[in-house]
Design an enzyme around this catalytic site. Structure first.
Site, short mmCIF file in Angstrom:
data_model
loop_
_atom_site.label_atom_id
_atom_site.label_comp_id
_atom_site.label_asym_id
_atom_site.label_seq_id
_atom_site.Cartn_x
_atom_site.Cartn_y
_atom_site.Cartn_z
N GLY A 12 0.79 -1.23 0.00
CA GLY A 12 0.00 0.00 0.00
C GLY A 12 0.82 1.27 0.00
N SER A 13 2.07 1.20 -0.45
CA SER A 13 2.84 2.46 -0.47
C SER A 13 2.26 3.43 -1.49
CB SER A 13 4.33 2.19 -0.74
OG SER A 13 4.54 1.75 -2.05
N ASN A 14 1.66 2.92 -2.57
CA ASN A 14 0.98 3.82 -3.52
C ASN A 14 -0.26 4.43 -2.88
OD1 ASN A 14 2.04 4.00 -6.48
ND2 ASN A 14 2.43 1.88 -5.84
N LEU A 85 -4.58 -7.52 -6.64
CA LEU A 85 -4.17 -8.70 -7.40
C LEU A 85 -5.28 -9.56 -7.99
CD1 LEU A 85 -1.06 -9.90 -5.35
CD2 LEU A 85 -1.14 -8.54 -7.44
N ASN A 102 -5.79 1.04 -13.33
CA ASN A 102 -4.77 0.20 -12.70
C ASN A 102 -3.38 0.74 -13.01
OD1 ASN A 102 -3.73 -2.20 -11.38
ND2 ASN A 102 -3.22 -2.98 -13.42
N HIS A 104 0.55 -0.70 -13.52
CA HIS A 104 1.33 -1.93 -13.70
C HIS A 104 2.81 -1.56 -13.72
CE1 HIS A 104 1.90 -6.09 -14.81
NE2 HIS A 104 2.85 -5.67 -15.63
N ASP A 145 -4.27 -6.65 -17.48
CA ASP A 145 -3.27 -5.72 -18.03
C ASP A 145 -3.44 -5.40 -19.51
OD1 ASP A 145 -2.05 -5.80 -15.50
OD2 ASP A 145 -0.90 -7.57 -16.05
N GLU A 174 6.11 5.48 -9.99
CA GLU A 174 4.70 5.37 -9.59
C GLU A 174 4.30 6.52 -8.67
OE1 GLU A 174 4.13 0.58 -10.00
OE2 GLU A 174 4.43 1.36 -8.00
C1 GRF Z 1 3.11 -1.48 -7.61
O1 GRF Z 1 4.39 -1.74 -8.11
C2 GRF Z 1 2.10 -1.48 -8.71
O2 GRF Z 1 2.60 -1.14 -9.95
C3 GRF Z 1 1.60 -2.89 -8.75
O3 GRF Z 1 1.63 -3.32 -7.41
C4 GRF Z 1 2.64 -2.62 -6.70
C5 GRF Z 1 2.01 -2.11 -5.45
O4 GRF Z 1 2.96 -1.56 -4.59
N1 GRF Z 1 0.33 -3.00 -9.38
P1 GRF Z 1 2.53 -0.93 -3.21
O5 GRF Z 1 1.68 -1.96 -2.48
O6 GRF Z 1 1.73 0.29 -3.52
O7 GRF Z 1 3.79 -0.61 -2.49
#
Ligand code: GRF
Length: 191
Positions: A12-14, A85, A102, A104, A145, A174
Site C-alpha cells: 500500500g505504499s501507492n 491482485l 490500474n 502496472h 493488463d 509510480e
Molecule cells: C506497484 O508496483 C504497482 O505497480 C503494482 O503493485 C505494486 C504495489 O505496490 N500493481 P505498493 O503496495 O503500492 O507498495
C-alpha cells in the site's frame, strides 16, 4: 467533489502516496480503501493515516455480488487499483466503464498478464536483459493488463541493477506519476 475508492492487496505504499498527494485537495476525496488481504500492510498504513480500510472476501467480490452492489450504491467517480491482485469481473467493468484504473510496474504490453506482478515482473525484466522498464497506467478491461493505456513512463535498466533496485526505480515513477494522472482523469471527468 469527486470521490475515489482505492483497492490494494499488499504494502500500500501507492495508497499512502496517493492519500498524501490529495490530502490538501478539496475537490478530490478518498472515500476508503478496500483490501482482499487480511494481513496486508496497507491496513496498518490506513490505520496510521486515519483512512477507513475495509476487508472483503471472495464471496463478496465475485459470488454474491455484494461488493459490486455497494460500489454501485456509492457510485465513486474513479476506482483506483493500487497493487490489487484479483481479476476484476466483467460485470464491474460494465458498471464502471472507463472508471477503473490500474497501475502496472512495467511497460505493457510487455510483462503483463497472469502471474506478472510484483517482483516477478522485475525478475523477468532482468532475466531478459531489457535496457529499459517503467510503469503503465491503464483502464481496466476484462483481461489482465490489457485495457487502454493512459500513460507510460520508462526508466533505464543499468548493468548493476538487481530486481530490487529496479523495483525501487519503478516505485519512484509510480509515486511521481500515478496521483497526477488520477488528478488529470478526475478533472477531465468533471468537464
Ligand atoms: C506497484 O508496483 C504497482 O505497480 C503494482 O503493485 C505494486 C504495489 O505496490 N500493481 P505498493 O503496495 O503500492 O507498495
Amino acid at each position: 467533489m469527486k470521490n475515489l475508492i482505492l483497492f490494494a492487496s499488499g504494502s500500500g505504499s501507492n495508497v499512502e502516496n496517493i492519500y498524501n498527494y490529495f490530502s490538501d485537495n478539496k475537490d478530490i476525496n478518498i472515500l476508503f480503501v478496500l483490501t482482499n488481504n487480511r494481513n496486508a500492510k496497507v491496513i496498518d498504513r490506513c490505520n496510521r493515516l486515519g483512512i477507513n480500510c475495509l476487508f472483503f472476501n471472495k464471496t463478496a467480490f465475485k459470488d454474491d455480488h455484494s461488493l459490486l452492489l455497494l460500489l454501485k450504491k456509492i457510485n465513486p467517480d474513479f476506482i483506483v487499483l493500487a497493487g490489487f491482485l484479483w481479476k476484476i469481473p466483467t460485470t464491474w467493468i460494465e458498471s464502471f466503464p472507463n472508471k477503473i484504473v490500474n497501475i502496472h510496474p512495467a511497460l505493457l504490453p510487455k510483462y503483463g498478464g497472469k502471474g506478472m506482478y510484483g517482483m516477478h515482473v522485475h525478475e523477468a525484466v532482468l532475466a531478459n536483459k531489457e535496457k529499459e522498464t517503467g510503469i503503465t497506467i491503464h483502464f481496466v478491461n476484462e483481461n489482465y493488463d490489457e485495457g487502454a493505456i493512459i500513460f507510460q513512463q520508462n526508466v533505464a535498466v543499468e548493468a548493476a541493477d538487481t530486481a530490487e533496485s529496479i523495483a525501487q526505480k519503478v516505485h519512484q515513477l509510480e509515486y511521481t506519476h500515478f496521483p497526477k494522472i488520477i488528478e488529470q482523469l478526475t478533472c477531465k471527468a468533471a468537464q
